[in-house]
Enzyme design. Sequence first.
Site, PDB file in Angstrom:
ATOM      1  CD  GLU A 129      -0.010   7.090   5.436  1.00 34.02           C
ATOM      2  OE1 GLU A 129       1.212   7.178   5.654  1.00 34.02           O
ATOM      3  OE2 GLU A 129      -0.604   5.996   5.315  1.00 34.02           O
ATOM      4  CG  HIS A 176      -5.040   5.043   4.136  1.00 34.59           C
ATOM      5  ND1 HIS A 176      -4.517   4.463   3.015  1.00 34.59           N
ATOM      6  CD2 HIS A 176      -3.989   5.585   4.812  1.00 34.59           C
ATOM      7  CE1 HIS A 176      -3.208   4.650   2.989  1.00 34.59           C
ATOM      8  NE2 HIS A 176      -2.857   5.326   4.073  1.00 34.59           N
ATOM      9  CB  CYS A 208      -9.568   4.693   0.286  1.00 33.22           C
ATOM     10  SG  CYS A 208      -7.926   5.127   0.927  1.00 33.22           S
ATOM     11  CB  CYS A 258      -3.101   0.615  -2.639  1.00 29.09           C
ATOM     12  SG  CYS A 258      -3.113   2.373  -3.039  1.00 29.09           S
ATOM     13  CG  ASP A 311      -1.855   1.222   1.225  1.00 29.80           C
ATOM     14  OD1 ASP A 311      -2.444   1.530   0.174  1.00 29.80           O
ATOM     15  OD2 ASP A 311      -1.981   1.882   2.277  1.00 29.80           O
ATOM     16  CB  SER A 312       0.147   4.781  -0.770  1.00 30.42           C
ATOM     17  OG  SER A 312      -1.000   4.924   0.043  1.00 30.42           O
TER      18      SER A 312
HETATM   19  N1  DGL Z   1      -4.936   3.052   0.728  1.00 34.57           N
HETATM   20  C1  DGL Z   1      -4.901   3.737  -0.547  1.00 34.57           C
HETATM   21  C2  DGL Z   1      -6.149   3.377  -1.348  1.00 34.57           C
HETATM   22  O1  DGL Z   1      -6.755   2.346  -1.075  1.00 34.57           O
HETATM   23  C3  DGL Z   1      -4.654   5.189  -0.318  1.00 34.57           C
HETATM   24  C4  DGL Z   1      -4.078   5.872  -1.503  1.00 34.57           C
HETATM   25  C5  DGL Z   1      -3.348   7.151  -1.209  1.00 34.57           C
HETATM   26  O2  DGL Z   1      -2.206   7.060  -0.770  1.00 34.57           O
HETATM   27  O3  DGL Z   1      -3.911   8.214  -1.463  1.00 34.57           O
HETATM   28  O4  DGL Z   1      -6.532   4.066  -2.268  1.00 34.57           O
END
Ligand code: DGL
Length: 275
Positions: free
Chosen positions: A159, A195, A193, A74, A11-12
């Site tokens: 984050e 997150h 998402c 992600c 993931d990011s």
């Molecule tokens: N967890 C990522 C997603 O599902 C977040 C992406 C981001 O870093 O903006 O889209």
Amino acid sequence: MKNKFSIGVFDSGYGGLTVFKSIAEQLPQYNYIYLGDNARSPYGDHSFETVYQYTLQCVEWLFAQGCQLVILACNTASAKALRSIQQLDLPKKYPNHRVLGVIRPTAEVVGDFSVNKKIGVMGTRGTVNSNSYPIEIGHFFPEVKVYQQACPMWVPLVENNEHLAGGADYFVNKYVAELLQQSEQIDCILLACTHYPLLVPKLKAFLPAHIKLLSQGDIVAKSLVDYLSRHTEIETSLGKEGKRSFYTSGDVNIFNKQASVFLGQELLASQVKLS
Ligand code: DGL
């Protein structure tokens, strides 16, 4: 004996841990390597090309650590990079490796959760602008109407560990209200998402009780169980010692602290330099 492979989860940043948690609960026997590109997160507002380059770099790094299968946990990376990686990079450079995303397994089931057949999809700008969800859901549930809402402030809140603080209320309320203004009939909201499940306690406070909130962890885990049962050539190549390793491109102490709280267990991540 030949070396056995791990499953990579990417993931990011922290969000993919919501998917990793469900996968590791349902399939505890495998070895996992988690990579969060926290240093370059969020991905949501980056261009198609940048998300593709960052994602490919992370996937190749996970391959080099011994992952034969990588899950893009992600949505933004799944929307913007998965197809190019699957259609261009894997056949050319890694014909025996596999990369799977989170959008298709979600689109395959999400229609079943709405009685009114009106679903709200909340995601990053990248995911929403890609239109991946309306297109994919339309393949499996043509009768479902999808209403999308971009929530660009939510990933930064998570984050920075501000998602449960009082200051998050404004942006939670704002995006929920903007989505619900699109239709009073929405009875199911997909958190598109990885997150966003961390915001569920806040979201519940701002949502009418009859609206279902759907996170992707269990959906993706179930789909992986099914995938491995159908692809025995991959399944038999996977190591089964239940090992877990965590890597971040960001600050390792911050990652350890936040990820441990979230996963409910201590972990010691290592730092990786990606650029
Ligand atoms: N967890 C990522 C997603 O599902 C977040 C992406 C981001 O870093 O903006 O889209």
